[in-house]
Design an enzyme around this catalytic site. Structure first.
Site, PDB file in Angstrom:
ATOM      1  N   ASP A 213       0.849  -1.197   0.000  1.00  0.00           N
ATOM      2  CA  ASP A 213       0.000   0.000   0.000  1.00  0.00           C
ATOM      3  C   ASP A 213       0.888   1.252   0.000  1.00  0.00           C
ATOM      4  O   ASP A 213       2.094   1.182   0.272  1.00  0.00           O
ATOM      5  CB  ASP A 213      -0.879  -0.050   1.249  1.00  0.00           C
ATOM      6  CG  ASP A 213      -1.831   1.126   1.320  1.00  0.00           C
ATOM      7  OD1 ASP A 213      -2.449   1.460   0.302  1.00  0.00           O
ATOM      8  OD2 ASP A 213      -1.935   1.729   2.411  1.00  0.00           O
TER       9      ASP A 213
ATOM     10  N   ASP B  41      -0.230   5.201   1.021  1.00  0.00           N
ATOM     11  CA  ASP B  41      -0.370   6.152   2.132  1.00  0.00           C
ATOM     12  C   ASP B  41      -0.482   5.405   3.468  1.00  0.00           C
ATOM     13  O   ASP B  41      -1.255   4.462   3.595  1.00  0.00           O
ATOM     14  CB  ASP B  41      -1.610   7.028   1.919  1.00  0.00           C
ATOM     15  CG  ASP B  41      -1.440   8.420   2.494  1.00  0.00           C
ATOM     16  OD1 ASP B  41      -0.529   8.614   3.329  1.00  0.00           O
ATOM     17  OD2 ASP B  41      -2.215   9.313   2.115  1.00  0.00           O
TER      18      ASP B  41
END
Ligand SMILES: [Mg+2]
Length: 335
Positions: free
Chosen positions: A14, A16
């Site tokens: 991922d 953020d």
């Protein structure tokens, strides 16, 4: 005891909360990703954001200290385009609701694009763009009501920005669904499609999902049947992991990405509601989280080491699965 980097051949990571915080770097992530790559674990950055192109995502990562090329990025727009390529023949006419990232991704898979339902598109592909309005959404509704399929890049109801939560793709998809009654296929997290597509595109045999959010990254990893690593640098905190429902439970618990290259010690349940990890002990007694060999009740806002954290989580999940309530406690985890 192996390090996690020795167990996997691809990190589906991922962005953020894991690789950076918005426009700020996470220094431990920069060091961890560099060390893991040097040890032979490639990273594919997987994002629900369909507005940015892979080039833009790669440039942002590189600017923040994680050197990345466009080929190391999988957006939900690309996953939607790859799904189209799997389902339909080359040259299939797609009605696009969305921005350049989505258009580029579909064209890269040899789809033909239109903005009008009058062209009788085979499928509507919908992703977020800031200029999507009534006219585009109405074309989508007309096409779907005339028999076109509906694919959404993701169903995130909100879009986190510096100003707060703005409207996300899922909310615009909901407007279309409200008018058609047709449930779309979504390719973004927490649906498993984006992880399957990513692993297949990279030819990985032992991928691992890395994320900070239980309800998107980790739930998506579980749905994809893939092991997952949770890091504490983003949204879901240690107390949320303790409370996690089975479909949102990560396989491995780290504080941050720098721990990827360190030996990983797993927690073991040793009795009902009781677990240990190395020398660390934890238990759930009368609903209270307890630590240490003498079962000290865990006080609010204390810091525990990572072995105790893993033991606490294993004990809490075991207790919860046996129908016992576990009282929530907020706590910190140190490396
Ligand atoms: Mg995140």
């Amino acid at each position: 005891m192996n390090a996690l980097i020795d167990t996997f051949d691809l990190a589906l990571c991922d962005l953020d909360g894991v690789a950076f915080h918005g426009s700020d770097p996470i220094e431990s992530a920069n060091r961890g990703i560099a060390a893991a790559r040097a040890a032979g674990l490639p990273f594919l950055f997987v994002t629900n954001n369909a507005m940015r192109t892979p080039d833009q995502v790669a440039a942002h990562l590189s600017r923040l200290g994680v050197p990345t090329e466009a080929k190391d990025v999988m957006t939900s727009a690309m996953a939607a385009a790859l799904l189209c390529a799997k389902r339909y023949e080359r040259g299939t006419l797609c009605l696009v609701v969305g921005g350049d990232g989505l258009r580029e991704a579909l064209e890269a898979e040899d789809m033909r694009l239109t903005g009008s339902a009058a062209d009788r598109p085979r499928v509507v592909v919908q992703g977020l763009a800031r200029d999507v309005g009534w006219a585009e959404l109405s074309e989508a509704v007309l096409a779907i009501n005339a028999g076109a399929d509906h694919i959404a890049t993701n169903l995130d109801s909100t879009l986190p920005t510096e100003r707060g939560f703005e409207i996300g793709n899922g909310s615009l998809v909901a407007a279309v669904v409200n008018a058609t009654g047709v449930t779309p296929t979504s390719t973004g997290k927490p649906q498993p499609e984006i992880f399957h597509t990513s692993a297949a595109a990279a030819g990985a045999k032992a991928p691992v999902v890395i994320g900070d959010r239980l309800d998107t990254d980790i739930a998506g990893g579980v749905a994809a049947g893939m092991p997952s690593i949770h890091v504490l640098t983003g949204v879901s905190d240690a107390a949320a992991i303790v409370r996690a429902a089975p479909h949102e439970r990560p396989t491995y618990l780290l504080t941050d990405l720098e721990a990827l290259t360190e030996p990983y010690e797993d927690a073991q349940v040793v009795a009902p509601g009781r677990a240990r990890c190395g020398q660390a002990h934890a238990a759930v007694i009368d609903g209270a989280l307890c630590v240490g060999e003498d079962d000290q009740v865990l006080a609010e806002d204390v810091a525990v080491d990572v072995a105790t954290y893993r033991a606490l989580v294993a004990a809490a999940w075991d207790a919860a699965d046996s129908g016992h309530a576990v009282r929530p406690v907020r706590f910190e985890v140190t490396r």
